[in-house]
Structure formats: C-alpha cells, structure tokens
Design a protein around this motif. Structure first.
Motif, PDB file in Angstrom:
ATOM      1  N   ALA A   1       0.837  -1.208   0.000  1.00 50.59           N
ATOM      2  CA  ALA A   1       0.000   0.000   0.000  1.00 50.59           C
ATOM      3  C   ALA A   1       0.863   1.246   0.000  1.00 50.59           C
ATOM      4  CB  ALA A   1      -0.910   0.005   1.222  1.00 50.59           C
TER       5      ALA A   1
ATOM      6  N   VAL B   1      -2.952   0.390  -4.061  1.00 48.99           N
ATOM      7  CA  VAL B   1      -2.813  -0.896  -3.367  1.00 48.99           C
ATOM      8  C   VAL B   1      -2.525  -1.963  -4.416  1.00 48.99           C
ATOM      9  CG1 VAL B   1      -4.029  -2.649  -2.008  1.00 48.99           C
ATOM     10  CG2 VAL B   1      -4.357  -0.223  -1.470  1.00 48.99           C
TER      11      VAL B   1
ATOM     12  N   VAL C   1     -10.646  -0.632  -3.412  1.00 46.19           N
ATOM     13  CA  VAL C   1     -10.174  -0.207  -2.083  1.00 46.19           C
ATOM     14  C   VAL C   1      -9.788   1.274  -2.136  1.00 46.19           C
ATOM     15  CG1 VAL C   1      -8.356  -0.532  -0.348  1.00 46.19           C
ATOM     16  CG2 VAL C   1      -9.326  -2.532  -1.523  1.00 46.19           C
TER      17      VAL C   1
ATOM     18  N   LEU D   1     -11.002   2.301   7.251  1.00 50.69           N
ATOM     19  CA  LEU D   1     -10.026   1.304   6.784  1.00 50.69           C
ATOM     20  C   LEU D   1     -10.689  -0.047   6.570  1.00 50.69           C
ATOM     21  CD1 LEU D   1      -6.794   1.862   8.910  1.00 50.69           C
ATOM     22  CD2 LEU D   1      -7.100   2.135   6.465  1.00 50.69           C
TER      23      LEU D   1
ATOM     24  N   ALA E   1     -10.897  -1.932   3.037  1.00 52.21           N
ATOM     25  CA  ALA E   1     -10.187  -3.212   2.890  1.00 52.21           C
ATOM     26  C   ALA E   1     -11.146  -4.350   2.557  1.00 52.21           C
ATOM     27  CB  ALA E   1      -9.414  -3.524   4.166  1.00 52.21           C
TER      28      ALA E   1
ATOM     29  N   ALA F   1     -10.992  -5.718  -0.969  1.00 53.64           N
ATOM     30  CA  ALA F   1      -9.656  -6.122  -1.456  1.00 53.64           C
ATOM     31  C   ALA F   1      -9.697  -7.135  -2.597  1.00 53.64           C
ATOM     32  CB  ALA F   1      -8.832  -6.669  -0.302  1.00 53.64           C
TER      33      ALA F   1
ATOM     34  N   GLN G   1      -8.342  -9.211   2.573  1.00 56.79           N
ATOM     35  CA  GLN G   1      -8.928  -8.067   3.295  1.00 56.79           C
ATOM     36  C   GLN G   1      -8.084  -7.717   4.520  1.00 56.79           C
ATOM     37  OE1 GLN G   1     -13.055  -8.898   4.142  1.00 56.79           O
ATOM     38  NE2 GLN G   1     -13.504  -9.399   2.017  1.00 56.79           N
TER      39      GLN G   1
ATOM     40  N   VAL H   1      -4.599  -6.282   3.348  1.00 55.35           N
ATOM     41  CA  VAL H   1      -4.723  -4.945   2.752  1.00 55.35           C
ATOM     42  C   VAL H   1      -4.943  -3.923   3.864  1.00 55.35           C
ATOM     43  CG1 VAL H   1      -6.246  -3.464   1.371  1.00 55.35           C
ATOM     44  CG2 VAL H   1      -5.400  -5.628   0.426  1.00 55.35           C
ATOM     45  N   ARG H   2      -5.791  -4.268   4.832  1.00 63.37           N
ATOM     46  CA  ARG H   2      -6.026  -3.318   5.937  1.00 63.37           C
ATOM     47  C   ARG H   2      -4.722  -3.051   6.698  1.00 63.37           C
ATOM     48  NH1 ARG H   2      -6.972  -4.580  10.857  1.00 63.37           N
ATOM     49  NH2 ARG H   2      -7.937  -6.595  10.444  1.00 63.37           N
TER      50      ARG H   2
ATOM     51  N   VAL I   1      -2.284  -0.900   4.575  1.00 70.05           N
ATOM     52  CA  VAL I   1      -2.694   0.511   4.508  1.00 70.05           C
ATOM     53  C   VAL I   1      -2.416   1.188   5.853  1.00 70.05           C
ATOM     54  CG1 VAL I   1      -4.628   2.102   4.194  1.00 70.05           C
ATOM     55  CG2 VAL I   1      -4.423   0.105   2.706  1.00 70.05           C
TER      56      VAL I   1
END
Ligand code: FAD
Length: 290
Positions: A199, A214, A229, A243, A247, A250, A272, A275-276, A279
C-alpha cells in the motif's frame, strides 16, 4: 533433477545480451540469479536450448537516484535492496526485499528476474503496482518503458517481447506525507506469498488521504491493483471504520485461486486482512513523514 542439455553464453554488456538473443533465437533464455529458472529447468518445466548469463553485466546492477525517481537496475539482488536506504514513501521496497525467501535466495535472486518470471505468488509485483513503477526494457528496436499496471499479462507471462531484456525498474519519488508498506502471509516452506499486499498512502495536513494505491499478489492468477479499495480511501480521514470498509473490497472483481496452500474463500478473507494492515502501516509512515 538434471536439466536438458543447453549451450552457455556470457554477456558482458546489455548490447551483447541483446545481440546474443537475436543470434540464438527464441529458444534462448536470459540467466540472472537462476533461482527460478534453474529449478524449472531441473524439473524440465523449462528446456531452453541456450542460456545467456547476464550476471556480470555491471550496468544492470545498483540503485540510483535520478531526479524525481529512484532507478533500480534489473540485476539488483533482493539483499541489496533490503539493506538499502530508500526515500520516505518508498519503504515498501525494503519491506518486500527483506522477506523474500531466505538469506541465500535474497543474495542470489534479482528484482528483474522476479518481475520477468512473474510468478503469481511473487512479492515484487504487489510493490511495483502500489508504487506506480515503470519498467525499462530494451531490445533490437531500442529502449521502451512499460507501466507496472501493464506488465503482468497472465501467470508467468509479461509484456516483455521476444528478444527484449528488462534493464531497470523506476520508482517515482512520492510527494511529502507519503508512506508505503508491504506485508504478506507466507507459505512456510518457500516464503512465497499466499497473500501479499502493498500500500502507498499520501495524507494532507489534516490527515485526510489525498492519494493511494494498493497492489495485491497471490490472490488472483495475476497480481492486481485493488482499485475498489482505493476508491474508498481517497478523500477520507482513515479511521478504523474507514479502513475496514475499504479493505473489505480487497478481492472485488477477482476470482481468487484455490490450491493446496489455501482455498479461494480463505484467500479472499486474508486479502482483506492484509490490505487493511498494509494501509495502516503505510498511513503510520505517512504521518511520521509529515
Ligand atoms: P532467474 O531465475 O535467473 O530468471 C527468471 C526468469 O526471468 C527467466 O525466464 C529469465 O530468462 C528471466 N529474466 C531474468 N532476468 C531478466 C531480465 N533482466 N530481462 C529479461 N528476462 C529476465 N520469490 C518471491 O517473490 N518470494 C519468495 O518468498 C520467494 N521464495 C523463494 C524460495 C525458494 C526456495 C526459491 C528457489 C525461490 C524463491 N523466490 C521467491 C524466487 C526468487 O526470488 C527468484 O530469485 C526470483 O523470482 C527470480 O530471480 P532470479 O534473478 O533468480 O531470476
């Protein structure tokens, strides 16, 4: 476990490598670190008639700051990148390089070899996508550049044309208040990604996200940019709820892979989560870069 017979050629310049590729034709392959190509040859998944060793082409190695971008030579090893100092906003590069395989893999494998091999579970693809990198290739027709977003065409297939060599990867220097990060859930034996997420986030003085990208690897049959996202990140103050909502997208529009390592539903869920986390990590760095 013994490769089929091949002839061996060593290039000492890029021009020589391009000439050898022309002379030896479509059955020749470039050899960089050899950590993907040689295992494939031993398993007879690849049977090149000729190998062109570019391991001593010094101009392909190293990290250069060039104006508003960082240029990384294709032959630069993962270990060299892991130990490098990158400008604020490009931290995803060192995150990624430091968790590829084990120390031996990192000391032989190269960023260019990884991007040309284009394994759908490799780590660099997510990072070049998130950091908006540009790939520089050259062939008999001269140099050209390809945006990372156009590089990955299919599993193990890229936009590289026959007779071309990847010479460098260019990362644009991000604006102030940008952070980036790369995280992965790794397979135990090889450390390849089951899911990897990179990210990049830029925030304004009030903490509002003004730009983001992302990149995700390991989930689909090609690495991708998670644009759904990003649509939910940009323009917002990224608190936990924002967030989580972003996410949650994703794996939107992707058909996740099922294999011995993980099934599709698990991959979509882990995408998910990672990605969260990526980020969040990028956001923390963006805040520190303010
Ligand atoms: P090579 O094996 O030499 O080449 C790979 C392919 O790219 C070949 O087709 C070659 O012709 C082509 N090529 C190479 N350089 C160029 C160039 N400059 N221009 C055009 N074509 C080129 N990767 C990960 O991402 N994450 C991991 O956790 C990971 N774990 C690993 C664990 C093990 C045990 C092993 C063996 C490998 C692992 N890898 C992992 C892969 C590793 O990073 C490889 O080194 C890398 O993918 C390929 O780089 P290389 O320099 O060895 O390329």
């Amino acid at each position: 476990m013994i490769p089929a017979a091949f002839s061996y050629h060593r290039a000492s310049t890029v021009d020589e490598a391009v000439q050898l590729m022309q002379d030896l034709g479509a059955d020749a392959r470039l050899l960089a670190g050899g950590h993907s190509l040689l295992p494939a040859m031993k398993l007879r998944l690849a049977r090149p008639a000729a190998l062109i060793d570019i391991g001593r082409v010094e101009s392909l190695r190293g990290i250069r700051q060039e104006g508003d971008r960082i240029e990384v030579g294709a032959l630069t090893r993962h270990a060299d990148l892991a130990g490098s100092r990158v400008p604020a906003g490009l931290e995803g590069i060192t995150d990624c390089a430091g968790i590829i395989g084990d120390p031996q893999i990192r000391r032989r494998g190269t960023i260019g070899g990884s991007l040309c091999h284009a394994d759908p579970a490799a780590d660099w693809p997510a990072v070049v996508l998130a950091l908006d990198a540009e790939l520089v290739v050259t062939g008999a027709g001269g140099p050209r550049t390809v945006a990372a977003a156009d590089w990955f065409v299919a599993p193990f297939m890229t936009a590289l044309q026959p007779g071309e060599i990847l010479t460098a990867v260019r990362f644009p220097r991000p604006p102030a208040r940008t952070g980036s990060a790369y995280l992965k859930l790794a397979r135990k034996a090889s450390d390849f990604a089951i899911v990897g997420a990179a990210a990049r986030v830029t925030v304004d003085a009030d903490g509002r996200c003004t730009a983001a990208a992302v990149g995700v690897t390991g989930v689909g049959d090609v690495p991708y940019r998670a644009s759904a996202v990003v649509d939910l990140l940009v323009g917002r103050v990224l608190d936990d709820a924002a967030l989580a909502e972003a996410a949650g997208r994703a794996a939107d529009g992707v058909d996740p892979i099922s294999d011995v390592h993980a099934d599709a539903a698990y991959r979509a869920h882990v995408a998910q989560v990672y990605v969260r986390r990526a980020v969040q990590a990028a956001l923390a760095r963006a805040g520190r870069a303010a």
